[in-house]
Write a protein that holds these residues in place. Structure first.
Motif, mmCIF file in Angstrom:
data_model
loop_
_atom_site.group_PDB
_atom_site.id
_atom_site.type_symbol
_atom_site.label_atom_id
_atom_site.label_comp_id
_atom_site.label_asym_id
_atom_site.label_seq_id
_atom_site.Cartn_x
_atom_site.Cartn_y
_atom_site.Cartn_z
ATOM 1 N N LYS A 1 0.826 -1.206 0.000
ATOM 2 C CA LYS A 1 0.000 0.000 0.000
ATOM 3 C C LYS A 1 0.863 1.260 0.000
ATOM 4 N N PHE A 2 1.864 1.274 0.852
ATOM 5 C CA PHE A 2 2.763 2.421 0.951
ATOM 6 C C PHE A 2 3.485 2.661 -0.376
ATOM 7 N N LEU A 3 4.071 1.605 -0.931
ATOM 8 C CA LEU A 3 4.838 1.747 -2.165
ATOM 9 C C LEU A 3 3.942 2.103 -3.347
ATOM 10 N N SER A 4 2.734 1.544 -3.367
ATOM 11 C CA SER A 4 1.804 1.836 -4.455
ATOM 12 C C SER A 4 1.430 3.310 -4.478
ATOM 13 N N LYS A 5 1.262 3.897 -3.293
ATOM 14 C CA LYS A 5 0.945 5.321 -3.216
ATOM 15 C C LYS A 5 2.086 6.180 -3.745
ATOM 16 N N LYS A 6 3.289 5.614 -3.754
ATOM 17 C CA LYS A 6 4.451 6.333 -4.286
ATOM 18 C C LYS A 6 4.711 5.955 -5.745
ATOM 19 N N ASN A 7 3.713 5.278 -6.355
ATOM 20 C CA ASN A 7 3.801 4.861 -7.761
ATOM 21 C C ASN A 7 4.955 3.903 -8.026
ATOM 22 N N ILE A 8 5.260 3.082 -7.015
ATOM 23 C CA ILE A 8 6.253 2.017 -7.166
ATOM 24 C C ILE A 8 5.499 0.715 -7.414
ATOM 25 N N LYS A 9 5.760 0.075 -8.530
ATOM 26 C CA LYS A 9 5.069 -1.165 -8.874
ATOM 27 C C LYS A 9 5.511 -2.306 -7.953
ATOM 28 N N THR A 10 4.540 -3.130 -7.564
ATOM 29 C CA THR A 10 4.826 -4.247 -6.675
ATOM 30 C C THR A 10 4.235 -5.543 -7.233
ATOM 31 N N ASN A 11 4.791 -6.645 -6.757
ATOM 32 C CA ASN A 11 4.304 -7.979 -7.107
ATOM 33 C C ASN A 11 4.102 -8.726 -5.796
ATOM 34 N N CYS A 12 2.850 -8.996 -5.445
ATOM 35 C CA CYS A 12 2.551 -9.706 -4.202
ATOM 36 C C CYS A 12 2.697 -11.204 -4.449
ATOM 37 N N THR A 13 3.673 -11.823 -3.802
ATOM 38 C CA THR A 13 4.016 -13.211 -4.073
ATOM 39 C C THR A 13 3.615 -14.137 -2.919
ATOM 40 N N LEU A 14 3.749 -15.436 -3.160
ATOM 41 C CA LEU A 14 3.373 -16.473 -2.194
ATOM 42 C C LEU A 14 1.887 -16.388 -1.832
ATOM 43 N N VAL A 15 1.078 -16.257 -2.857
ATOM 44 C CA VAL A 15 -0.384 -16.190 -2.686
ATOM 45 C C VAL A 15 -0.981 -17.572 -2.935
ATOM 46 N N PHE A 16 -1.788 -18.046 -1.976
ATOM 47 C CA PHE A 16 -2.350 -19.392 -2.048
ATOM 48 C C PHE A 16 -3.855 -19.432 -1.802
ATOM 49 N N SER A 17 -4.494 -18.271 -1.638
ATOM 50 C CA SER A 17 -5.923 -18.273 -1.355
ATOM 51 C C SER A 17 -6.602 -17.076 -2.006
ATOM 52 N N ILE A 18 -7.928 -17.173 -2.141
ATOM 53 C CA ILE A 18 -8.716 -16.078 -2.697
ATOM 54 C C ILE A 18 -8.603 -14.832 -1.818
ATOM 55 N N GLY A 19 -8.694 -15.038 -0.502
ATOM 56 C CA GLY A 19 -8.611 -13.907 0.419
ATOM 57 C C GLY A 19 -7.304 -13.147 0.276
ATOM 58 N N GLN A 20 -6.205 -13.876 0.153
ATOM 59 C CA GLN A 20 -4.915 -13.219 -0.028
ATOM 60 C C GLN A 20 -4.887 -12.420 -1.330
ATOM 61 N N ALA A 21 -5.472 -12.981 -2.385
ATOM 62 C CA ALA A 21 -5.498 -12.294 -3.679
ATOM 63 C C ALA A 21 -6.325 -11.015 -3.615
ATOM 64 N N ILE A 22 -7.422 -11.049 -2.861
ATOM 65 C CA ILE A 22 -8.253 -9.852 -2.702
ATOM 66 C C ILE A 22 -7.463 -8.765 -1.969
#
Length: 218
Positions: free
Chosen positions: A100-121
């Protein structure tokens, strides 16, 4: 669908580029540890990877920090290395806050190690540019990794989330073709998995027959 290669090896990246199918690169600490580089040269290695990429291609470089303050500091440092770098952040509470912090600074991120729908949301809500669900690792524990990809795609479409689904832990060509049918943004896999898409026994048989017939005639 975009094809990313999951590696930190420069020669493998060059081979993928020569094949003409490379759209980007993903790395992680395990892949970096396989390369013959010292710790102080890791950042330079990331730059070397970026220098191999074209304008629309990017590199997901993963942080190793696990608390919020260190995550954002390391993320900012990585983002300044090269404009093609996407900061890869593991799914956890501090990770979501860092995204969230980095996104507000227009820094692209990749959220990794996702294994569930809730995490993806949560990844999408925090503004992550990519989300990386791990297909093969779910299959390994008798869960349907592709089913998770389908569910994430449905939910993202329902709410018009802008986060791109980047399917990871791809183990074989069927994972790639099924992801393509689902209609996700990209997959990342080892080069050999992508190369195996070329192969089909009937193609080999057909080619051998064509060449044999030509040789027998001419």
């Amino acid at each position: 669908m975009k094809f990313f290669i999951d590696t930190a090896n420069l020669e493998e990246i060059k081979k993928a580029k020569a094949l003409g199918i490379l759209d980007g690169v993903t790395t992680n600490p395990s892949l970096i540890s396989k390369e013959s580089i010292d710790k102080e040269w890791i950042m330079d290695h990331y730059i070397s990877i970026c220098d191999l990429l074209e304008d629309e291609e990017d590199l997901s470089a993963e942080i190793i920090s696990t608390n919020y303050v260190d995550m954002i500091q390391e993320g900012e440092k990585l983002s300044l290395l090269h404009p093609k770098i996407v900061v890869k952040i593991p799914m956890c509470e501090d990770g979501i806050k860092a995204i969230k912090f980095l996104s507000k600074k227009n820094i692209k991120t990749n959220c990794t190690l996702v294994f569930s729908i809730g995490q993806a949301i949560l990844a999408a809500k925090s503004g992550s540019y990519y989300v990386s669900p791990f297909v093969g690792r779910l299959d390994d524990i008798s869960h349907n990794g592709l089913s998770l990809i389908k569910d994430i795609k449905i939910i993202y479409d329902n709410y018009h989330f802008k986060t791109n689904i980047l399917a990871a832990s791809i183990r074989h060509p069927l994972h790639i073709t099924e992801c393509a049918k689902i209609g996700i943004h990209a997959v990342t896999s080892p080069l050999n998995v992508i190369s195996n898409l070329v192969q089909h026994p009937l193609t080999n048989i057909g080619l051998d027959k064509f060449l044999k017939d030509y040789k027998n005639k001419f």
